[in-house]
Motif scaffolding. Sequence first.
Motif, PDB file in Angstrom:
ATOM      1  N   ALA A   1      11.570 -54.225 -30.863  1.00 52.85           N
ATOM      2  CA  ALA A   1      12.956 -53.806 -30.679  1.00 52.85           C
ATOM      3  C   ALA A   1      13.046 -52.283 -30.556  1.00 52.85           C
ATOM      4  O   ALA A   1      13.857 -51.753 -29.775  1.00 52.85           O
ATOM      5  N   GLY A   2      12.208 -51.544 -31.318  1.00 54.75           N
ATOM      6  CA  GLY A   2      12.185 -50.079 -31.191  1.00 54.75           C
ATOM      7  C   GLY A   2      11.755 -49.629 -29.808  1.00 54.75           C
ATOM      8  O   GLY A   2      12.321 -48.682 -29.230  1.00 54.75           O
ATOM      9  N   LEU A   3      10.755 -50.346 -29.248  1.00 58.11           N
ATOM     10  CA  LEU A   3      10.323 -50.025 -27.881  1.00 58.11           C
ATOM     11  C   LEU A   3      11.451 -50.268 -26.878  1.00 58.11           C
ATOM     12  O   LEU A   3      11.687 -49.447 -25.973  1.00 58.11           O
ATOM     13  N   ALA A   4      12.158 -51.363 -27.055  1.00 54.61           N
ATOM     14  CA  ALA A   4      13.272 -51.659 -26.158  1.00 54.61           C
ATOM     15  C   ALA A   4      14.366 -50.607 -26.269  1.00 54.61           C
ATOM     16  O   ALA A   4      14.953 -50.188 -25.254  1.00 54.61           O
ATOM     17  N   GLU A   5      14.636 -50.134 -27.485  1.00 52.24           N
ATOM     18  CA  GLU A   5      15.654 -49.100 -27.666  1.00 52.24           C
ATOM     19  C   GLU A   5      15.225 -47.785 -27.016  1.00 52.24           C
ATOM     20  O   GLU A   5      16.056 -47.074 -26.431  1.00 52.24           O
ATOM     21  N   ARG A   6      13.929 -47.470 -27.115  1.00 55.01           N
ATOM     22  CA  ARG A   6      13.458 -46.243 -26.462  1.00 55.01           C
ATOM     23  C   ARG A   6      13.612 -46.342 -24.948  1.00 55.01           C
ATOM     24  O   ARG A   6      13.990 -45.372 -24.267  1.00 55.01           O
ATOM     25  N   LEU A   7      13.319 -47.518 -24.388  1.00 52.76           N
ATOM     26  CA  LEU A   7      13.501 -47.706 -22.952  1.00 52.76           C
ATOM     27  C   LEU A   7      14.964 -47.593 -22.562  1.00 52.76           C
ATOM     28  O   LEU A   7      15.297 -47.017 -21.506  1.00 52.76           O
ATOM     29  N   ILE A   8      15.842 -48.120 -23.403  1.00 51.92           N
ATOM     30  CA  ILE A   8      17.278 -48.007 -23.110  1.00 51.92           C
ATOM     31  C   ILE A   8      17.703 -46.543 -23.108  1.00 51.92           C
ATOM     32  O   ILE A   8      18.452 -46.073 -22.215  1.00 51.92           O
ATOM     33  N   GLY A   9      17.209 -45.782 -24.105  1.00 56.14           N
ATOM     34  CA  GLY A   9      17.530 -44.354 -24.126  1.00 56.14           C
ATOM     35  C   GLY A   9      16.967 -43.613 -22.932  1.00 56.14           C
ATOM     36  O   GLY A   9      17.633 -42.710 -22.366  1.00 56.14           O
ATOM     37  N   GLN A  10      15.754 -43.969 -22.529  1.00 55.06           N
ATOM     38  CA  GLN A  10      15.147 -43.331 -21.373  1.00 55.06           C
ATOM     39  C   GLN A  10      15.931 -43.646 -20.101  1.00 55.06           C
ATOM     40  O   GLN A  10      16.141 -42.760 -19.250  1.00 55.06           O
ATOM     41  N   VAL A  11      16.389 -44.888 -19.959  1.00 56.89           N
ATOM     42  CA  VAL A  11      17.175 -45.262 -18.784  1.00 56.89           C
ATOM     43  C   VAL A  11      18.472 -44.473 -18.742  1.00 56.89           C
ATOM     44  O   VAL A  11      18.887 -43.965 -17.674  1.00 56.89           O
ATOM     45  N   ARG A  12      19.134 -44.336 -19.878  1.00 50.59           N
ATOM     46  CA  ARG A  12      20.388 -43.583 -19.909  1.00 50.59           C
ATOM     47  C   ARG A  12      20.150 -42.111 -19.548  1.00 50.59           C
ATOM     48  O   ARG A  12      20.954 -41.484 -18.827  1.00 50.59           O
ATOM     49  N   LYS A  13      19.069 -41.576 -20.043  1.00 47.87           N
ATOM     50  CA  LYS A  13      18.759 -40.180 -19.740  1.00 47.87           C
ATOM     51  C   LYS A  13      18.487 -39.999 -18.241  1.00 47.87           C
ATOM     52  O   LYS A  13      18.983 -39.044 -17.608  1.00 47.87           O
ATOM     53  N   LEU A  14      17.709 -40.927 -17.664  1.00 52.26           N
ATOM     54  CA  LEU A  14      17.407 -40.834 -16.237  1.00 52.26           C
ATOM     55  C   LEU A  14      18.652 -41.052 -15.393  1.00 52.26           C
ATOM     56  O   LEU A  14      18.807 -40.430 -14.319  1.00 52.26           O
ATOM     57  N   GLU A  15      19.543 -41.936 -15.843  1.00 53.43           N
ATOM     58  CA  GLU A  15      20.792 -42.152 -15.108  1.00 53.43           C
ATOM     59  C   GLU A  15      21.629 -40.875 -15.074  1.00 53.43           C
ATOM     60  O   GLU A  15      22.201 -40.504 -14.028  1.00 53.43           O
ATOM     61  N   THR A  16      21.676 -40.180 -16.206  1.00 51.02           N
ATOM     62  CA  THR A  16      22.433 -38.923 -16.255  1.00 51.02           C
ATOM     63  C   THR A  16      21.792 -37.869 -15.348  1.00 51.02           C
ATOM     64  O   THR A  16      22.484 -37.150 -14.590  1.00 51.02           O
ATOM     65  N   GLU A  17      20.453 -37.797 -15.424  1.00 47.17           N
ATOM     66  CA  GLU A  17      19.747 -36.825 -14.595  1.00 47.17           C
ATOM     67  C   GLU A  17      19.898 -37.159 -13.116  1.00 47.17           C
ATOM     68  O   GLU A  17      20.039 -36.253 -12.256  1.00 47.17           O
ATOM     69  N   GLU A  18      19.888 -38.449 -12.801  1.00 47.33           N
ATOM     70  CA  GLU A  18      20.062 -38.856 -11.411  1.00 47.33           C
ATOM     71  C   GLU A  18      21.425 -38.430 -10.879  1.00 47.33           C
ATOM     72  O   GLU A  18      21.559 -37.919  -9.739  1.00 47.33           O
TER      73      GLU A  18
END
Length: 251
Positions: free
Chosen positions: A51-68
Amino acid sequence: MFSRIANLFRGFLSLFIKGLEKRNPEALLELEQENLRKQIASYNQGLANHAGLAERLIGQVRKLETEEKELRARTTAHLRAGNKQAAAQYALRLQTITRELAENRSQMESAEETYKDLVRARDVAVNAARAKIESLKGAINDMRMKTAMAEMNEMAAGMVGSIGGSGDTLSRLHEMVEEERSKASGRARVARDSIDMNDINVKEAEMTALADQALADFAAAEGLTLDGDAAPAPAQRSMGSSQPGSESESA
């Protein structure tokens, strides 16, 4: 030779342990419950890591979406302003971010799906284990009850066999009682047969006749009528007595 002795020793030890397990199924069941709790705790720990890995991926996706979004806006702005070189650099960076975002989104979706599958698998396994434990508890209780009933039935059967066996005290007592009853019945019959009933019948008839005679004398003295006897005639009037109305006729 030593290997054979070791195997024999392990065999005896296994039989001894199996005998202990048969005599104490509750202890074995409690051990299995404790093992299940440990397995669930270990599984939950691994599930938490996933679940921690999934949360890190969710955070990474949000960060990349903002950067995009920022890169897309900057590329558009520089392109409209005529800064092709700067717009090209931002467009190249946007291309990389978009590719990373797609990969992270795919990993995030896979991680989420895997997490849900792991949770469902855990719940199914735990429910099945708990149902089996409850079934074993009921089976152990039923076994204990049936064992106690079997022991009571065996005890009762032994008591019945010992009480109803030949040569025991109750059988001898029954024989003695039946023998004394037979003797008493024979004595009573002999005594009854030895009584002279003729004298008794004569005396009984004599007493009945005397009683009837006494009753008849008493009834005659009192002017009473016994049942079955004729009623006494009414007294006759004298010739000199006048009938009613005779004096008036002679007059």
